[in-house]
Every structure is written in structure tokens, then in C-alpha cells.
Design a protein around this motif. Sequence first.
Motif, PDB file in Angstrom:
ATOM      1  N   UNK A 216      24.146  17.678  74.444  1.00  0.00           N
ATOM      2  CA  UNK A 216      23.733  18.945  75.052  1.00  0.00           C
ATOM      3  C   UNK A 216      24.974  19.750  75.372  1.00  0.00           C
ATOM      4  N   UNK A 217      24.961  21.035  75.016  1.00  0.00           N
ATOM      5  CA  UNK A 217      26.131  21.880  75.214  1.00  0.00           C
ATOM      6  C   UNK A 217      25.807  23.158  75.943  1.00  0.00           C
ATOM      7  N   UNK A 218      26.821  23.716  76.608  1.00  0.00           N
ATOM      8  CA  UNK A 218      26.712  24.998  77.305  1.00  0.00           C
ATOM      9  C   UNK A 218      27.940  25.827  76.962  1.00  0.00           C
ATOM     10  N   UNK A 229      33.480  26.135  77.091  1.00  0.00           N
ATOM     11  CA  UNK A 229      32.464  25.354  76.408  1.00  0.00           C
ATOM     12  C   UNK A 229      32.531  23.909  76.873  1.00  0.00           C
ATOM     13  N   UNK A 230      31.353  23.330  77.123  1.00  0.00           N
ATOM     14  CA  UNK A 230      31.265  21.923  77.484  1.00  0.00           C
ATOM     15  C   UNK A 230      30.102  21.272  76.777  1.00  0.00           C
ATOM     16  N   UNK A 231      30.283  20.008  76.394  1.00  0.00           N
ATOM     17  CA  UNK A 231      29.235  19.291  75.675  1.00  0.00           C
ATOM     18  C   UNK A 231      29.231  17.824  76.099  1.00  0.00           C
ATOM     19  N   UNK A 232      28.063  17.329  76.467  1.00  0.00           N
ATOM     20  CA  UNK A 232      27.878  15.923  76.807  1.00  0.00           C
ATOM     21  C   UNK A 232      27.216  15.199  75.642  1.00  0.00           C
ATOM     22  N   UNK A 233      27.592  13.930  75.451  1.00  0.00           N
ATOM     23  CA  UNK A 233      27.066  13.172  74.328  1.00  0.00           C
ATOM     24  C   UNK A 233      26.882  11.715  74.735  1.00  0.00           C
ATOM     25  N   UNK A 258      33.110  17.419  74.312  1.00  0.00           N
ATOM     26  CA  UNK A 258      33.957  18.613  74.193  1.00  0.00           C
ATOM     27  C   UNK A 258      34.018  19.319  75.541  1.00  0.00           C
ATOM     28  N   UNK A 259      35.169  19.883  75.855  1.00  0.00           N
ATOM     29  CA  UNK A 259      35.351  20.673  77.079  1.00  0.00           C
ATOM     30  C   UNK A 259      36.640  21.464  76.914  1.00  0.00           C
ATOM     31  N   UNK A 277      41.997  22.096  75.400  1.00  0.00           N
ATOM     32  CA  UNK A 277      41.057  21.136  75.959  1.00  0.00           C
ATOM     33  C   UNK A 277      40.599  20.145  74.906  1.00  0.00           C
ATOM     34  N   UNK A 278      39.367  19.673  75.038  1.00  0.00           N
ATOM     35  CA  UNK A 278      38.782  18.695  74.119  1.00  0.00           C
ATOM     36  C   UNK A 278      37.815  19.396  73.190  1.00  0.00           C
ATOM     37  N   UNK A 279      37.953  19.152  71.888  1.00  0.00           N
ATOM     38  CA  UNK A 279      37.158  19.911  70.916  1.00  0.00           C
ATOM     39  C   UNK A 279      36.989  19.115  69.630  1.00  0.00           C
TER      40      UNK A 279
END
Length: 596
Positions: A216-218, A229-233, A258-259, A277-279
Motif C-alpha cells: 500500500x502506498x501514499x 512517497x511511502x509504501x508498506x509491503x 519505499x520512503x 531515501x528508499x526507492x
Amino acid sequence: MEKKHLSLLKAGFGPCLLPCSFILLTTVISASAHAKDATTPLINPHSPASTLVRHHTHGQIATISSVTAPHNQSRSPAQKPAKESSFWDAEMLPPLSSRSEAYGYPQMLELNAVPPSLLHQGPWGVFNTNSGAAAGWGTVAYYSNVRWAEDWSRLRNDKNRNKSLEALKFIPFNKDETVYMTLSANFENRNFYDQKAGLGTVRKSPAYRNTLRWSAGADLHLGKHVRLYGELLSGQAGGVNYYGYAGGRWRSKIDAQQAFIEVKGHMLGATMGAMAGRMVFLDAPAYITAGSVYPTVPYSWNGLRGYAFWKNFRVDIFDLMLTDTSNPVAFRNKVGWKTRLFGAYTSYALPKFQLMGQKSQIFIDAFYMGYLLANSSIPGATSNIAGSTHRDTPGVKIWGNAGHVEFSTGAMWQGGNFQAANNGPKRSVSAYFLNATVAWRFSKWWSRPAIGIQADDISGGNMHKSATSKWGGFLSPFVPSAFYLDQSVAFGLSNVIDVGPVITLAPTQNTSLLLKVPVVWRHTTNDAVYNNASTAYNFRPHGGYSATLPQANFTWRATRNLTYSIGAEYVFASKALVQSGASSGAFVLGTADVTF
């Protein structure tokens, strides 16, 4: 016997019941929403005021532009009313070009035209050609390989919203609607069948693996110049007689995939940006990296990335460290300082031209990829030699279409060194990778097939020379696309010569089919057979011929949010390979993907 079969059923297919129920429910919901929305398309493809223009550029998905007639232009009173679309009308389905199954051949999958409302590409001009494959973000169509590459800002206009769920794609926070958030989500279920996994070296009996991935990402836009941008997995894996789940790439508690923060603007006549950041990183040919599509946790990177787009030229500079996902505890992923990727990628778009009545576009890409790996290995005469390596890889790729001919050709040279573990001897490296794919697009035939040939020559080393001699084995450590050479990933892209036919076609507007039969040899019999680009099998066959790998992959976009695909391959191992301990066997992969 009944109890045994029941236990296998619970162990192997029990984990599938929940995702299958979820997919079925999503199909029904998406179908009802799609059927309702399809009667009011954003841009009526049959309307004379909005004509879809097809650009036959580079294959996979041609760029589409909307040519709007002037308001004062006369219109024929005898016009027929627009045809009402139904749920199964593929005109309102997103293109398939952002599917991972197609990413290995971005220049080889041309689908039919779709309304511009179904493409969510950024302001990258000519580099949006081929569904954004030239822009460096992976492919970007209705959805993207990386979700932050999608641009949903057109929903700022309420008239452009045609689905209730699309309200979550543009959530404004101020009056001018310049501050907004886009939400995204994905669920993926893969089911693997390996008759003889790893050429029989991993599992002699069939293995059934099942993987689940949730993300899920925002994407928060703070005006025109800043976004977060942030994404949980989270990923799970199970099955019957399964293997290979260690290391955190297949099973992972929820964590930040990702963040990053991005700052962008216009300077020196270009659209420029910087990311920190993290991508996820995909600005490389698919035979270098494709993000790793099989494991439940794809590669993500930590560091800096800067880009600039001019009218016909772009550049991307990056310095990244791989995310370490080995900790099984939630929110414990960290920067993997032992694995580094750095370099630059440039692309120049030649002026468009006409050939054989077709619009044509060619790109010339030049790049440098640097690798630092604290854990690496090369094969020895009897077993693998552990150590570390530094690789410098300059290369060039020329790809596009010239009339009906679609092609991609590339060359890389690799230098650097390999040092054996425990301060062992150091060896210099000199290796190369040559590749070419050429096809003819029969645009007037049913399914618009592209029929061509693929060939690769990837250098190998000599494991019989001294421990300080020059090493000639090419290294692509960051998981090239499984769909580039071998879906079963039994063979890695090192010490390989392969050639074989490739056919891509689109039987309908929402289906695609890839057929190929690569024949594989070792580049040199003085090097081993590799099961990935950095790890060799322990067997040491005598002959050069390795295997023939007939394979197919079929993808069906059922609705805007639901996609199914199935791939199959049979590994016909050579006699010499079998005599050294390998086995032939079948591989089947089924995937169900729900994307929002």
C-alpha cells in the motif's frame, strides 16, 4: 492415503483459499464498477471531436495523443451516435504494458490504441514513448511498475473522474488543489510448479510454491515542486516441498519498501529533480535489472538519485545501497551497506521519421553501472570461490522501430576486480555482454504479431587458470528480468550464448502472448553453468551445448484492477548436462494480480 492427500491439500492449497476468495470478490466489485463506468468513457474513442492518433513507436505500447477538433469546425449531421461500451469492451481496459511479464520485452509488445484517459504518464515528452519505457521509471500506462511514477493530477478536474474509487487517486488538501495525495495498493498471488527445481539440484521431486504480496502506498504532493512517497509491503510464502525461502526476499513482515522525498522544477531548459531515501530503481535495461519480479519482496534501494529531461535528451545519476530485508521482525529492514549500485544513464531520442508508411522512433542510450558487492563468488575447478567484487560496466543500447522493424541491440564491457575471501588473491576482470533482438511487426495481421529472433553472447571466465589470472565472467547481480531469457530461472546471464525465435502478439485488446524457444550454450567450456548471474552450479559438464527452453506466457487483463497470467516452460537439458548431474523438467507459473 486419503489423510495424506488431505494434508497435502491443506499444506499446499490452503494458503490459496483466502487470496482466491479475495480475488473473486474484487473481480465482482471491479466488474460491476467497470460495467457502470464503461457507459460514460472519459474520451469517447468514436467521437469526431477527440480522435486517437496512434504512434507506431518502438513496439510495446505506442504513445497516444488526442487531437481535438476546433469548436467551430463543422460536423456532419449524419453522424452515428457513439457506441455504448460494455464491461467486456476492451477499449476501456488499461493497456498491459506495465505488466512485469512484458517488461523483459518493452520493445516487443505492441497493443491496440487506448484513450489517453487510460494513460497516467508524467511530463516526459518523447520519453513517454512505448508506455514510458524510455523515461527510466519502468513502464507507465494506467498503472506503473513503480506506483509513484503514475500521474493522476488530471483528476483535479471532477469531470475526469469516472470511478468511485478514483476519488482516492486525488485527495486535495487545499482550495487550489495543489496539495493532494494519491493512494495505491496491490495484492499479488503467484503459484509455482517446479518439476525439477534448479535443474534437479534443489528438489528432485516436484515443488509447489505459493507466494502472497501485499503493498500500500501514499504519494503526497506538496505543490508543484515537492512530494513525499511511502509504501508498506508484506510478503508470505508456503507450499508443498518448497525451497529457497531464506534471506527475507520471500517471507517478510510488514516494512517500509519505499520512503523518499523528491524535489523538482525547471532549470536550464529542462525538467529536473532529485530524490533521497528508499526507492525502487528500474533505469536500466531489463537484462541488467527488472526489480526482481518473482520474490515477494522486490529490490529496493537507499540513497540519492537525480534526473533531468530536455526535449530529446535525458540523464539520470544515482548512488544507491540495497535494502537489507534479512531481519524477520516487522519494521527492521535497514540499509545494506555491503551492496552498492552507482552510475549514470543517458538517453537521446532521434528525430521521428516515416518509413514504410509507419511512424518511427529510435533511442540511443549510453550508461555506466558500478557495482560493489561484499559477498560474491566465482566458480573454481571443483567448487565455488567466495569473495567480494567491484565491477565497472559502461554500455550502450540502441532500440526503437524503423517502419515495421522493431529492434533492441546493446553492448557492455565490464572491468574491475574479484578478491577471494580472507584477503585471498585478487583478480582483475575483463568481460562483455552483447545482445540483439530484431522482429518484424505484421501490423495488418490478426493479433498484430511481431516475429523475430533474439541472440545474446555473454562472456565467461576460465576456472582452470591461476588464482591471480584475469577473470572473464560477466556479472549482472541484480536479478535481470526472468522473462528475458528463462522463465524458470534455471539459467543465469553469465557464460551464455543463446539464440532463438521470439513471437509476441495481442490476440485481443486485453490479452498478450509471448512465445520463445532459446537454445543455450556455454560461452566457454572453461567456465561453469550459472543458475543466476552470480552463482554457479557445482556440476562441471564437458560439452558446450546446455539446453533448449521452449516457453510461453499468456496475460489477460480481466478488469481495470485484475490481471491473470500463466507461463510455462520445459527445460530440455543437454546430454552432457544430464550426465554431470542435471535434470530436465517442466516449470509452470500462475499469477493473479489486483492493483488499485
